[in-house]
Design a protein around this motif. Structure first.
Motif, PDB file in Angstrom:
ATOM      1  N   ASN A 153      36.184  -8.770  44.727  1.00  0.00           N
ATOM      2  CA  ASN A 153      35.323  -8.706  43.547  1.00  0.00           C
ATOM      3  C   ASN A 153      34.739 -10.089  43.265  1.00  0.00           C
ATOM      4  O   ASN A 153      34.987 -10.683  42.219  1.00  0.00           O
ATOM      5  N   LEU A 154      33.951 -10.598  44.209  1.00  0.00           N
ATOM      6  CA  LEU A 154      33.397 -11.944  44.098  1.00  0.00           C
ATOM      7  C   LEU A 154      32.160 -12.007  43.202  1.00  0.00           C
ATOM      8  O   LEU A 154      31.831 -13.061  42.667  1.00  0.00           O
ATOM      9  N   GLU A 155      31.483 -10.898  43.042  1.00  0.00           N
ATOM     10  CA  GLU A 155      30.181 -10.881  42.373  1.00  0.00           C
ATOM     11  C   GLU A 155      30.186 -11.492  40.965  1.00  0.00           C
ATOM     12  O   GLU A 155      29.304 -12.300  40.653  1.00  0.00           O
ATOM     13  N   PRO A 156      31.170 -11.179  40.098  1.00  0.00           N
ATOM     14  CA  PRO A 156      31.122 -11.748  38.744  1.00  0.00           C
ATOM     15  C   PRO A 156      31.181 -13.276  38.724  1.00  0.00           C
ATOM     16  O   PRO A 156      30.669 -13.898  37.793  1.00  0.00           O
ATOM     17  N   VAL A 157      31.791 -13.873  39.729  1.00  0.00           N
ATOM     18  CA  VAL A 157      31.958 -15.329  39.751  1.00  0.00           C
ATOM     19  C   VAL A 157      30.922 -16.012  40.638  1.00  0.00           C
ATOM     20  O   VAL A 157      30.350 -17.037  40.277  1.00  0.00           O
ATOM     21  N   LEU A 158      30.657 -15.432  41.820  1.00  0.00           N
ATOM     22  CA  LEU A 158      29.823 -16.112  42.816  1.00  0.00           C
ATOM     23  C   LEU A 158      28.433 -15.532  42.981  1.00  0.00           C
ATOM     24  O   LEU A 158      27.596 -16.111  43.656  1.00  0.00           O
ATOM     25  N   GLY A 159      28.177 -14.360  42.415  1.00  0.00           N
ATOM     26  CA  GLY A 159      26.860 -13.755  42.562  1.00  0.00           C
ATOM     27  C   GLY A 159      26.843 -12.649  43.600  1.00  0.00           C
ATOM     28  O   GLY A 159      27.807 -12.426  44.328  1.00  0.00           O
ATOM     29  N   THR A 160      25.714 -11.975  43.680  1.00  0.00           N
ATOM     30  CA  THR A 160      25.613 -10.766  44.505  1.00  0.00           C
ATOM     31  C   THR A 160      25.404 -11.053  45.983  1.00  0.00           C
ATOM     32  O   THR A 160      25.489 -10.140  46.793  1.00  0.00           O
ATOM     33  N   ASN A 161      25.123 -12.286  46.373  1.00  0.00           N
ATOM     34  CA  ASN A 161      24.796 -12.563  47.770  1.00  0.00           C
ATOM     35  C   ASN A 161      25.991 -13.001  48.606  1.00  0.00           C
ATOM     36  O   ASN A 161      25.822 -13.466  49.727  1.00  0.00           O
ATOM     37  N   ILE A 162      27.200 -12.876  48.060  1.00  0.00           N
ATOM     38  CA  ILE A 162      28.402 -13.308  48.783  1.00  0.00           C
ATOM     39  C   ILE A 162      29.441 -12.199  48.729  1.00  0.00           C
ATOM     40  O   ILE A 162      29.763 -11.690  47.657  1.00  0.00           O
TER      41      ILE A 162
END
Length: 196
Positions: A153-162
Motif C-alpha cells: 500500500n505505497l500509494e498514500p505515501v509515495l504516490g500512484t507511480n510506484i
C-alpha cells in the motif's frame, strides 16, 4: 534445548515498478530455524536471522529500506503489521507445509520439513503477507524521521507511480550483505544490536 535445525543464506530481491520502469534491489540475509522439545516450550520451533536492511533507490523518488522482522505501530484500526521474518519468508516461499493453512508459520515443522528446507535450492516468490516492511526517512541523518510503510500500500505515501510487484528468495552461498552503516551512520550509536 533445541532439536534439528537448518540455516540457509538467501538473496532477497524486491522488484518495483517506478514511473512505468522496473527497479530492483537485493541483499543477502541468513535464517536459522530449529525444532524445540514441545514439553519445554510453548512453541515447537524457533527462528533467528542475520543480515541488514536492503536499500532501494527509487529512481528520482528517494530511497526506501526493506526491513525484516520489524513491527509497524498500531494503525487507526488497532492493527499491527509485522514485516517478514527471513525464517517465515523461507517457509512460506518454499512451502514445506500446506501454505493454505500454515503460510509462514513455523508451528508444525517436522524433521522431514527441516530436511526438505535444508536441501532446497533455486528461487521462489514470497507470499504478499510475508513481505518485509518498507521504511523511508525524511532525513536520513535523523533516525526519528523514519516512516513505516505497508509494502502493498505505497500509494498514500509515495504516490500512484510506484508499486512493489513481487519479492523473491534465492538460495545462495554468498556473504551476507553489509554496508548500510555508510547510508545511515547514526547506526553506530547501537553497538549491541543493529535496528536495521
Amino acid at each position: 534445548m533445541n532439536l534439528p535445525f537448518v540455516t540457509k543464506r538467501m538473496r532477497v530481491t524486491l522488484e518495483f515498478e517506478v514511473d512505468g520502469k522496473p527497479v530492483a534491489a537485493s541483499g543477502v540475509v541468513e535464517a536459522t530455524i530449529n525444532k524445540r522439545w514441545e514439553w519445554l516450550s510453548l512453541s515447537t520451533a524457533g527462528a533467528s536471522w542475520r543480515g541488514e536492511a536492503i536499500p532501494i533507490e527509487l529512481a528520482g523518488h528517494g530511497v526506501l529500506f526493506a526491513v525484516f522482522a520489524y513491527a509497524l505501530p498500531l494503525d487507526h484500526r488497532g492493527k499491527q503489521r509485522i514485516g517478514g521474518h527471513p525464517a517465515t519468508m523461507l517457509v512460506s516461499a518454499f512451502n514445506p507445509l500446506n501454505r493454505r493453512t500454515n503460510k509462514g508459520s513455523l508451528g508444525g515443522l517436522t524433521q522431514s520439513h527441516i530436511n526438505e528446507i535444508w536441501w532446497r535450492t533455486g528461487t521462489a516468490e514470497v507470499p504478499r503477507e510475508e513481505w518485509p516492511i518498507l521504511i523511508r526517512f525524511t532525513n536520513t541523518g535523523n533516525p526519528m524521521s523514519a516512516q513505516g510503510i505497508e509494502p502493498d500500500n505505497l500509494e498514500p505515501v509515495l504516490g500512484t507511480n510506484i508499486r512493489l510487484k513481487r519479492v523473491l528468495l534465492a538460495m545462495v552461498t554468498e556473504p551476507l550483505t553489509n554496508g548500510i552503516i555508510k547510508r545511515l551512520p547514526w547506526l553506530e550509536q547501537f553497538p549491541t544490536s543493529n535496528p536495521l
